[in-house]
Scaffold this motif. Structure first.
Motif, PDB file in Angstrom:
ATOM      1  N   GLY A   1      -7.676   3.732   4.495  1.00 26.24           N
ATOM      2  CA  GLY A   1      -8.625   4.547   3.748  1.00 26.24           C
ATOM      3  C   GLY A   1      -8.154   4.899   2.356  1.00 26.24           C
ATOM      4  O   GLY A   1      -8.690   5.793   1.710  1.00 26.24           O
ATOM      5  N   ASP A   2      -7.152   4.194   1.866  1.00 19.64           N
ATOM      6  CA  ASP A   2      -6.554   4.486   0.549  1.00 19.64           C
ATOM      7  C   ASP A   2      -6.048   3.162  -0.008  1.00 19.64           C
ATOM      8  O   ASP A   2      -5.230   2.481   0.621  1.00 19.64           O
ATOM      9  N   ASP A   3      -6.517   2.773  -1.190  1.00 21.30           N
ATOM     10  CA  ASP A   3      -6.126   1.467  -1.742  1.00 21.30           C
ATOM     11  C   ASP A   3      -5.078   1.586  -2.849  1.00 21.30           C
ATOM     12  O   ASP A   3      -4.882   0.651  -3.636  1.00 21.30           O
ATOM     13  N   THR A   4      -4.364   2.716  -2.909  1.00 20.96           N
ATOM     14  CA  THR A   4      -3.292   2.863  -3.907  1.00 20.96           C
ATOM     15  C   THR A   4      -2.158   1.891  -3.593  1.00 20.96           C
ATOM     16  O   THR A   4      -1.707   1.797  -2.447  1.00 20.96           O
TER      17      THR A   4
ATOM     18  N   PRO B   1       0.848  -1.199   0.000  1.00 24.21           N
ATOM     19  CA  PRO B   1       0.000   0.000   0.000  1.00 24.21           C
ATOM     20  C   PRO B   1       0.882   1.247   0.000  1.00 24.21           C
ATOM     21  O   PRO B   1       1.882   1.303   0.721  1.00 24.21           O
TER      22      PRO B   1
ATOM     23  N   ARG C   1      -7.409  -0.375   1.929  1.00 24.43           N
ATOM     24  CA  ARG C   1      -8.551   0.519   2.093  1.00 24.43           C
ATOM     25  C   ARG C   1      -9.087   0.453   3.521  1.00 24.43           C
ATOM     26  O   ARG C   1      -9.425   1.488   4.126  1.00 24.43           O
ATOM     27  N   ALA C   2      -9.131  -0.763   4.090  1.00 22.55           N
ATOM     28  CA  ALA C   2      -9.643  -0.921   5.456  1.00 22.55           C
ATOM     29  C   ALA C   2      -8.692  -0.327   6.489  1.00 22.55           C
ATOM     30  O   ALA C   2      -9.125   0.222   7.499  1.00 22.55           O
TER      31      ALA C   2
ATOM     32  N   ARG D   1      -5.655  -4.439  -2.049  1.00 22.39           N
ATOM     33  CA  ARG D   1      -6.436  -3.195  -2.084  1.00 22.39           C
ATOM     34  C   ARG D   1      -7.467  -3.170  -0.943  1.00 22.39           C
ATOM     35  O   ARG D   1      -7.670  -2.140  -0.299  1.00 22.39           O
ATOM     36  N   ARG D   2      -8.147  -4.284  -0.706  1.00 22.45           N
ATOM     37  CA  ARG D   2      -9.143  -4.330   0.370  1.00 22.45           C
ATOM     38  C   ARG D   2      -8.498  -4.026   1.717  1.00 22.45           C
ATOM     39  O   ARG D   2      -9.017  -3.230   2.508  1.00 22.45           O
TER      40      ARG D   2
END
Length: 674
Positions: A193-196, A159, A189-190, A185-186
């Motif tokens: 807060g950003d899945d880049t 990430p 994001r969890a 990505r999941r």
């Protein structure tokens, strides 16, 4: 210096920061969610403010509520600790706009180094070597996959917005790239807060070396030596030490200067860490990985070998002071090693655990430090990070520090919450660790030997002694009926054996026989042994009392403390609980196993992904559900081919450990192969 500082965190780091604030005469303000109303950091602070319900998004991650708490209590500054909002540039800016001092680097430095892609480009321009990998931000799944194919497997998905191993995926097979990118990505994001994502070349058997830096607001930047963080599991650190046995003086100086340049390149201020990946065979070839713009979990080992309080210097720098020393004044003396105590169960694949801390014993003594947020009665749930405390040992040399840390872990007890204490103790005794021959894959390669499959004979012996003692009436003043004593006495012969049938989770039942010896002691006959084991026992403990049992097994004396609630504490970093199911049987497992067709929750947590519906045909090993707890994902797969007969959860469902999630009715083929 500030009069009042708000600590925007929880657990052991909040307690740690409060300790330094107290020593400096600064008033501390704690914050807490409903889940932490009675937490240790709340009790130790000068003042505490409720900031919301248990979910972190409504409490510890709420910028608005944190700023309100600071305003209500007259705080002049905010210390973010680590995790939560510690590396959130928006939070740092919000503090500044509210007239608060953020005890950390400038928001711009956080934003720059928090974006791993921009960070690599920035330090590369400053002359710092970086790991080969993808370039550019906002890459699509296909662009990431293409970059991975160009680099060549194995590759590491990371990430861009965070660290701590969360969302990182090592991919050795191009065929699973799509699934691994989606999972990364999941998790990203969890967690952030950003899945880049970015992709980097994987260096086999690397060592993880990080450099602690400290910078003031007047241009002064120094490094405080390195920490070796190569002992990791799933890319998360388990053991850290300072200094590293890998580096010589010249390499240490070169890496330290590279870290200083990295800090200068982003206008850094405060305490931070520059992380490098180092080929074990050639430590002179080191590569920048990332910069952590906050205090690190492992900062105590640096404090012990330098004699500096890093939290104090964070405060002094934030208050505008200059560093009171230069690079040549920094000296590394002795050796320090830290172990992270986590709420996880090694016997269940290190899945997160939980429960209530029924009995707590934390180590202390010469050369031992414990940073902890625990107290008896603490509820450990699945909402926050699983790390409970840190046990740190210091000595004049590495051998002494290792020995002290192993002993400290052996005496650590968090009864009621399964932890990794026993695993850590065994890891520290591994020959490669003792020799300093470390790399980031060592734990994964050796994990089977570090988590024994068999229940130790001493565990069964202890359980049988505890149950035997429970059969005897509690003594008191006056006459006692001898026929009420369940000690195996009989007229005209030897005392009879009492059979205790015991079963641990995942193991066949065993029978341990116990009887009173002629000299008043206790004898135990263990399975597969002809000669009895000698032990000492007695009456069961009364409410509020403890009772110590000792027995000799294979030439080693085992001592444990029995408690009134059917538990006992052993000196192996583990604790056990006996549950009676009938007058002659006891179970050492925590929960009954569901049927072979049932899929159960391996940990308390939240279902985040459901990929099937009732009636769907599934194949053996097919991914069906994802359960998330403590920012970790666990994939639930089909145990065999069949049909989804029951599905009791949906995305967002909160589940308890061992709760049935779904039932897979096997096909004829599935039954034959199960």
């Amino acid at each position: 210096m500030f009069d009042t500082v708000l600590v925007a965190n929880r657990g052991e780091i909040a307690v740690r920061v409060i300790r330094t604030l107290r020593s400096m005469g600064v008033r501390s303000v704690a914050v807490f969610s409903d889940a932490d109303a009675d937490a240790r950091h709340v009790r130790e602070a000068d003042e505490a403010v409720r900031i919301g319900p248990a979910p972190a998004t409504e409490s510890y991650l709420s910028v608005e509520r944190l700023l309100e708490a600071a305003a209500r209590t007259g705080a002049q500054a905010v210390h973010p600790g680590y995790g939560f909002l510690a590396e959130n540039a928006g939070f740092a800016r919000a503090c500044e706009e509210a007239g608060l001092v953020f005890i950390g680097p400038p928001a711009d430095a956080i934003a720059l180094m928090g974006d791993k892609i921009r960070a690599k480009e920035t330090v590369r321009a400053a002359g710092v070597p970086v790991v080969p990998g993808s370039s550019g931000s906002g890459l699509t799944d296909e662009q990431l996959a293409q970059a991975a194919r160009e680099i060549g497997t194995p590759v590491l998905l990371k990430p861009s917005a965070g660290g701590g191993g969360k969302g990182m995926r090592l991919v050795r097979d191009e065929a699973v790239l799509a699934d691994e990118i989606a999972a990364a990505r999941r998790e990203a994001r969890a967690s952030f807060g950003d899945d880049t994502l970015l992709v980097e070349r994987w260096i086999d058997r690397p060592r993880h070396i990080e450099i602690q830096v400290l910078a003031d607001g007047h241009g002064g930047v120094v490094h405080l030596g390195e920490r070796e963080c190569s002992l990791q599991r799933r890319h998360q650190k388990v053991i850290e030490e300072a200094p590293s046995v890998l580096l010589d003086g010249a390499t240490r100086a070169a890496m330290g200067e590279a870290a200083v340049q990295a800090a200068r390149s982003c206008g850094y201020r405060g305490a931070g860490t520059v992380e490098f990946i180092v080929p074990g065979g050639d430590p002179s070839q080191y590569y920048f990985m990332e910069m952590n713009t906050r205090l690190q979990v492992e900062h105590p080992v640096t404090e012990l070998v330098t004699g500096l309080d890093l939290v104090e210097w964070q405060l002094r720098v934030a208050a505008g002071e200059r560093l009171g020393f230069a690079q040549e004044d920094v000296r590394l003396t002795g050796h320090a090693i830290e172990a992270r105590l986590c709420a996880e169960d090694p016997s269940r694949g290190f899945l997160p655990s939980g429960g209530t801390v029924l009995r707590l014993r934390e180590p202390e003594g010469d050369g031992v430090r414990t940073d902890s947020g625990l107290s008896e009665g603490t509820e450990v749930g699945s909402l926050y990070d699983p790390m409970l405390s840190k046990v740190i040992a210091y000595g004049p040399d590495r051998e002494t520090a290792l020995r002290r840390l192993r002993a400290a872990l052996a005496g650590t007890v968090t009864l009621g919450v399964p932890t990794n204490a026993g695993f850590l103790r065994r890891l520290l005794a591994h020959p490669a660790v003792v020799a300093g021959e470390l790399d980031t894959g060592l734990v994964e390669r050796e994990v089977d030997g570090l988590v024994p499959d068999e229940v130790p004979a001493a565990t069964y012996a202890a359980a049988a002694l505890l149950r035997q003692a429970s059969l005897a009436p509690v003594g008191g003043p006056g006459w006692a009926d001898p026929f009420a004593a369940a000690d195996g006495w009989r007229m005209g012969g030897e005392r009879a054996w009492t059979a205790h049938h015991l079963q641990a989770a995942g193991h066949d039942p065993v029978t341990v026989r116990v009887r009173r010896a002629p000299d008043g002691g206790v004898e135990l006959l263990l399975p597969g042994r002809d000669a009895p084991v000698r032990g000492s026992g007695g009456t069961p403990p009364r409410p509020g009392d403890e009772h110590r049992f000792t027995f000799l097994l294979d030439g080693v004396a085992h001592t444990f403390t029995a408690l009134p609630d059917g538990t006992w504490l052993g000196r192996d970093g583990d604790a056990w609980h006996v549950r009676d199911h009938d007058p002659v049987a006891a179970s050492l497992n925590r929960a009954a196993h569901a049927g072979a067709d049932s899929l159960t929750a391996p940990m308390p947590g939240t279902v985040t992904v459901v990929k099937v519906a009732v009636g769907d045909e599934v194949s053996a090993g097919q991914s069906l559900l994802v359960v998330e707890a403590m920012k970790m994902e666990h994939v639930i797969s089909a145990p065999h081919a069949g049909t989804v007969a029951e599905l009791d959860v949906a995305p967002g469902t909160t589940v308890a450990m061992d709760q049935v999630l779904a039932v897979i009715a096997p096909t004829d083929e599935g039954q034959e192969t199960t």
